[in-house]
Design an enzyme around this catalytic site. Structure first.
Site, PDB file in Angstrom:
ATOM      1  N   ARG A   1      -7.244   5.848  -5.748  1.00  0.00           N
ATOM      2  CA  ARG A   1      -6.654   7.566  -5.823  1.00  0.00           C
ATOM      3  C   ARG A   1      -7.092   7.901  -6.760  1.00  0.00           C
ATOM      4  O   ARG A   1      -7.380   8.939  -7.160  1.00  0.00           O
ATOM      5  CB  ARG A   1      -5.549   7.868  -4.869  1.00  0.00           C
TER       6      ARG A   1
ATOM      7  N   ILE B   1       0.814  -1.060  -0.258  1.00  0.00           N
ATOM      8  CA  ILE B   1      -0.220  -0.222  -0.625  1.00  0.00           C
ATOM      9  C   ILE B   1       1.518   1.449   0.355  1.00  0.00           C
ATOM     10  O   ILE B   1       2.267   1.345   0.301  1.00  0.00           O
ATOM     11  CB  ILE B   1      -0.783   0.185   1.104  1.00  0.00           C
ATOM     12  N   ASP B   2       0.131   2.416  -0.471  1.00  0.00           N
ATOM     13  CA  ASP B   2       1.241   3.626  -0.744  1.00  0.00           C
ATOM     14  C   ASP B   2       1.732   3.997   0.536  1.00  0.00           C
ATOM     15  O   ASP B   2       1.193   4.149   1.544  1.00  0.00           O
ATOM     16  CB  ASP B   2       0.743   4.229  -1.386  1.00  0.00           C
ATOM     17  N   LYS B   3       2.899   4.977   0.864  1.00  0.00           N
ATOM     18  CA  LYS B   3       3.782   5.063   1.885  1.00  0.00           C
ATOM     19  C   LYS B   3       2.337   6.272   3.068  1.00  0.00           C
ATOM     20  O   LYS B   3       2.643   5.830   4.010  1.00  0.00           O
ATOM     21  CB  LYS B   3       4.717   6.126   1.427  1.00  0.00           C
TER      22      LYS B   3
END
Length: 301
Positions: free
Chosen positions: A235, A135-137
């Protein structure tokens, strides 16, 4: 070095697909990597990745010794939600990068895993040991980690077959009028900005389901379920339908709620245990800042 010998009988097709079907304990991506690195020979000859097997082909795979990990183990606190001999479930904090890359050699989830966990799968090599998905930062929440290659292949297959459960909660700009919906729009690298993804013709299939949980003035809280796992999928999809994730520095508006990145949380994760076959479901509460922001919106602060 370990060797695997395979005699082709009636199987046909690309060598990576045929071998991954025959050798269930090894993933197709792992076999592709071995072919690329010339560790696979057919009838004594090194072959290209698009080689199509024929009846009576004799294949020899020479499995290379695992590379020594040169990523530094770091004593970074981890919230381990579940652990056994095969899998880990981690609740990743917002702001932590999952694996090392250019500009992020320290402070990642992998650095922390190497310190806290003795065994991790080797399928993704020295940079991403144990990492089945990411998953993204600046997205918080649940991740599954494989402690051995058998578990890694089993978990990756569930992601590929869309049988794992991944639900997110996001706070988005705008007031969504309908209660639920499905976004089915292909995603690929943006032609205008190489750092971004976008809905583009010819992109990879991407499907996101959403349901409204709560509405506020100017914002909506939604639960999202991934059917596919494209880079930045939620997103990109929410921006595409006109409701970008609040706080998103890439896809959202500049004037937004105060925070440390997008208000996006991987709240629920479910999968069949790679050894027992039991369905396991985990849930992580919203981060404190996320909850406070929701309370402020409820109170019109």
């Amino acid at each position: 070095m370990e060797q695997i010998n395979v005699k082709i009988n009636t199987e046909t097709g690309r060598i990576d697909k045929v071998l991954s079907d025959l050798l269930k304990e090894h993933s197709r991506s792992q076999i592709q990597q071995w072919v690329k690195e010339n560790h696979v020979k057919v009838n004594g000859e090194i072959i290209r990745s698009n080689y199509k097997v024929k009846a009576a082909d004799e294949i020899v795979i020479t499995i290379p010794e695992p590379e020594e990990l040169d990523i530094q183990a770091e004593n970074i606190p981890l919230e381990i939600v579940y652990e056994d001999d095969d899998v880990l479930v981690i609740n990743k904090p917002q702001g932590m990068v999952v694996h090392p890359s250019a500009g992020h050699s320290h402070g990642t989830l992998v650095n922390a895993l190497l310190y806290h966990i003795k065994d991790l799968s080797s399928i993704n090599g020295v940079i991403r040991p144990g990492i089945v998905h990411r998953i993204d930062k600046d997205t918080s929440g649940l991740l599954m980690v494989a402690k051995n290659d058998h578990a890694h292949v089993a978990l990756a297959e569930q992601l590929k077959d869309k049988t794992s459960l991944r639900k997110y909660v996001a706070l988005v700009h705008g007031e969504i009028s309908h209660d639920k919906g499905e976004i089915n729009a292909p995603i690929g690298r943006s032609k205008n900005d190489r750092k971004m993804q976008a809905v583009i013709e010819g992109g990879k299939s991407a499907v996101t389901h959403f349901e409204v949980l709560e509405r506020f003035e100017g914002f909506t809280l939604v639960q999202l379920q991934l059917e596919t796992g494209r880079t930045h999928q939620i997103r990109v999809h929410m921006k595409y339908i006109g409701y970008p994730v609040a706080g998103d520095p890439l896809y959202g508006p500049r004037k937004t709620l105060k925070g440390n990145g997008q208000f996006l949380h991987a709240q629920m994760l479910g999968f069949k245990h790679p050894t027992t076959g039991q369905m396991m479901v985990f849930e992580a509460p919203l981060p404190e800042l996320f909850e406070k922001t929701l309370d402020d919106l409820r109170n019109n602060d």
